[in-house]
Design a protein around this motif. Structure first.
Motif, PDB file in Angstrom:
ATOM      1  N   LEU A  95       0.865  -1.172   0.000  1.00 27.72           N
ATOM      2  CA  LEU A  95       0.000   0.000   0.000  1.00 27.72           C
ATOM      3  C   LEU A  95       0.909   1.233   0.000  1.00 27.72           C
ATOM      4  O   LEU A  95       1.653   1.466   0.943  1.00 27.72           O
ATOM      5  CB  LEU A  95      -0.898  -0.026   1.235  1.00 27.72           C
ATOM      6  CG  LEU A  95      -1.737  -1.310   1.311  1.00 27.72           C
ATOM      7  CD1 LEU A  95      -2.413  -1.447   2.654  1.00 27.72           C
ATOM      8  CD2 LEU A  95      -2.759  -1.338   0.192  1.00 27.72           C
ATOM      9  N   HIS A  96       0.828   1.996  -1.081  1.00 26.89           N
ATOM     10  CA  HIS A  96       1.774   3.105  -1.273  1.00 26.89           C
ATOM     11  C   HIS A  96       1.569   4.219  -0.265  1.00 26.89           C
ATOM     12  O   HIS A  96       2.491   4.949   0.062  1.00 26.89           O
ATOM     13  CB  HIS A  96       1.619   3.681  -2.670  1.00 26.89           C
ATOM     14  CG  HIS A  96       1.884   2.669  -3.728  1.00 26.89           C
ATOM     15  ND1 HIS A  96       3.150   2.316  -4.104  1.00 26.89           N
ATOM     16  CD2 HIS A  96       1.054   1.906  -4.463  1.00 26.89           C
ATOM     17  CE1 HIS A  96       3.088   1.388  -5.032  1.00 26.89           C
ATOM     18  NE2 HIS A  96       1.819   1.119  -5.270  1.00 26.89           N
ATOM     19  N   ALA A  97       0.334   4.370   0.177  1.00 33.84           N
ATOM     20  CA  ALA A  97       0.021   5.497   1.054  1.00 33.84           C
ATOM     21  C   ALA A  97       0.347   5.184   2.510  1.00 33.84           C
ATOM     22  O   ALA A  97       0.126   6.008   3.378  1.00 33.84           O
ATOM     23  CB  ALA A  97      -1.441   5.886   0.902  1.00 33.84           C
ATOM     24  N   LYS A  98       0.865   3.978   2.759  1.00 37.25           N
ATOM     25  CA  LYS A  98       1.122   3.590   4.148  1.00 37.25           C
ATOM     26  C   LYS A  98       2.596   3.268   4.364  1.00 37.25           C
ATOM     27  O   LYS A  98       3.284   2.845   3.438  1.00 37.25           O
ATOM     28  CB  LYS A  98       0.272   2.368   4.499  1.00 37.25           C
ATOM     29  CG  LYS A  98      -1.208   2.699   4.554  1.00 37.25           C
ATOM     30  CD  LYS A  98      -2.008   1.565   5.186  1.00 37.25           C
ATOM     31  CE  LYS A  98      -3.360   2.053   5.666  1.00 37.25           C
ATOM     32  NZ  LYS A  98      -4.194   2.586   4.577  1.00 37.25           N
TER      33      LYS A  98
END
Lengths: 342, 220
Positions: A95-98
């Protein structure tokens, strides 16, 4: 641990557009094994691995995981069972946003575990994969190998019995591939997790698998222990795969030499295949002492399969036919496979 | 004839307030309706996580219908509905109803696009982890698309500012109305200029804010 019983998968409803991805797969992965399925793209291997956790549902046939037929379970039970099956992917699917921490924590967050428990578990996992110092970085700041380590840590978060590896090293360079394979081996050796992996790279099979199945056109064409398939592949496609890592193709000069000697009644050329301990014995010198014949080695190679050595020698035997035959029989009695040179 | 600033100043301030009120309230409602619309469009489609051909088709067609009606016609066409909701069809509050109905389907489409950008592998991962449909939406789909959704909402917001200028037709007031009434009909080019400059600055601010937020959230 994982049993496939005549599993078929057909895509598309129209008769004209029907594609049969799996045509009756039977295989068994035993507990604690690292089982590799190798095939070219389009052979059906990604469908096969997805039938284990039902990301794809088989059209017919059964898949038993730890004795349970997941297809028979209602949605909720299926989700519970899926938590016992970890999965890692070719493209990592982070997950790129995490952050790294949050990625690894995700399966535990979904289960609603308390925060301190999650923190303890995640740090333990990051230590296991060697990324404890990267906990607060984002995936974009990591190399491919580090991303896959995060993927592995995440897959282990729920303490699964099984780890599915979907082309886990195909996006990595050879060095990184080796380090990820070492890590996967630790996953099996230290955590006792059964691993099913699909790949198109024979070196992956050679380096860590115990068993291998070769899949082609939705059919398993050959399966067995890695050592057996490597030393004695039966099908053309298995031979091709073996050749990608064990180049047993003879150089032209040797081929010419063999052709020249072909008519010589006193000269016989054989291929000798040594497995395991046989590699350590001074076999050729024993033969030379025991029988009144001359030996010449035309070509040879020793490599390692699954941590055990494997040798492949092209040897010329100079002497009368009967003596040579006797020598060959002796060699065969020493657990060495002897083959005609084609 | 010079411009009477003592009178025009408060008029401009009022218009700004009206525009801000109309735009922000309708934006809020449009987002609350639009994001679920986008989510439903994505999960009910053929290869979505909860395929449902009927819901998808109906929603798809309804959104297309609303998207194809010019705003000025929409305002008039839904007057009975507006009256039903807010009790009147005229004024700033009344303009909010058509603005929401105009913007929500637009946001639905934009959010649909943003969510479709999320890598299919992430959904697969979520399913392999045993996530529920609800968890897939909240923990995977929306967070992974958030940067893109913010940019989409910025576009929708700016479109809304433009549409709000037309709401003057139902006596909604606002900067657009000010520009038409004084700038155009009474030929006061300075008033026209001021309102246009105000709108340009406003739009620039919103776009920059959207860009900064999206950049902060987007990690790839």
């Amino acid at each position: 641990m994982i049993i496939f019983q005549d599993v078929r998968k057909v895509y598309g409803k129209d008769k004209t557009k029907k594609v049969e991805a799996l045509k009756g797969i039977n295989l068994e992965v035993k507990k604690g094994e690292i089982f590799g399925v190798i095939g070219f793209s389009g052979a059906g291997k990604s469908t096969l691995i997805r039938c284990v956790n039902l990301l794809e549902r088989p059209t017919s046939g059964k898949v038993l995981v730890n004795g349970i037929d997941l297809q028979s379970l209602p949605k909720r039970k299926l989700r519970e069972e899926r938590k016992k099956i970890g999965m890692i992917f070719q493209q990592f699917n982070l997950l790129h946003a995490k952050t790294v921490f949050a990625n690894v924590a995700m399966p535990l967050v979904l289960q609603g575990k308390p925060k301190d428990e999650i923190k303890k578990k995640v740090m333990e996992l990051l230590r296991f994969v060697g990324l404890e110092d990267k906990a607060h970085q984002y995936p974009e700041q990591l190399s491919g190998g580090q991303k896959q380590r995060v993927g592995i840590a995440r897959a282990l978060a729920t303490d699964p019995h099984i780890l599915l590896c979907d082309e886990a090293t195909s996006a990595l360079d050879p060095d990184t591939t080796r380090s990820i394979l070492r890590l996967l081996k630790r996953v099996r050796d230290e955590l006792g997790i059964t691993i099913l992996m699909i790949t198109h790279e024979m070196n992956v099979i050679r380096d860590i698998c115990d068993k291998v199945a070769v899949i082609d056109g939705g059919v398993i064409v050959e399966q067995g222990s890695v050592l057996d398939v490597f030393t004695d592949p039966q099908t053309p496609i298995a031979k091709n795969f073996v050749r990608t890592v064990l180049n047993d193709e003879l150089p032209d000069s040797v081929k010419r030499l063999i052709a020249e000697k072909r008519d010589d009644q006193e000269h016989h050329i054989y291929r000798l295949l040594f497995k395991g301990d046989a590699t350590n014995d001074p076999l050729l010198s024993t033969v030379a002492k025991k029988f009144p014949i001359d030996l010449s080695v035309y070509n040879g190679m020793v490599t390692e399969i699954q941590g055990s050595p494997f040798g492949n020698l092209i040897v010329g035997f100079n002497g009368p036919k009967e003596t040579v035959d006797e020598a060959i029989r002796y060699i065969q009695s020493q657990n060495v496979t002897v083959k005609e040179v084609e | 004839m010079g411009t009477d600033w003592t009178w025009l100043g408060p008029e401009i301030i009022d218009s700004i307030k009206e525009t801000l009120y109309m735009v922000s309230v309708s934006f809020l409602f449009a987002v609350l309706i639009g994001i679920p619309l986008g989510v439903i469009l994505v999960i009910t489609r053929e290869n979505g996580i909860l395929p449902n051909r009927i819901i998808f088709s109906i929603l798809n067609i309804v959104i297309n219908i609303f998207r194809s009606i010019p705003f000025i016609i929409l305002i008039v066409a839904i007057i009975p509905f507006t009256r039903l909701i807010v009790g009147t069809a005229i004024g700033t509050t009344a303009a909010i109803v058509p603005l929401v109905i105009f913007t929500a389907p637009y946001i639905g489409r934009l959010v649909e696009n943003s969510l479709l950008e999320v890598d299919q592998g992430v959904i697969e991962l979520a399913q392999a982890m045993g996530a529920t449909t609800w968890q897939i939406i909240w923990k995977f789909l929306l967070p992974e698309a958030l940067g893109s959704i913010i940019l989409a909402l910025t576009i929708a917001f700016i479109g809304l500012v433009g549409a709000s200028a037309m709401a003057g037709a139902v006596g909604a007031g606002g900067l657009g109305d000010l520009a038409i009434t004084y700038g155009y009909q009474q030929f006061k080019p300075l008033v026209m200029l001021i309102t246009v400059v105000l709108l340009v600055v406003f739009v620039q601010l919103i776009q920059s804010l959207g860009n900064v937020l999206a950049k902060k959230i987007r990690r790839h």
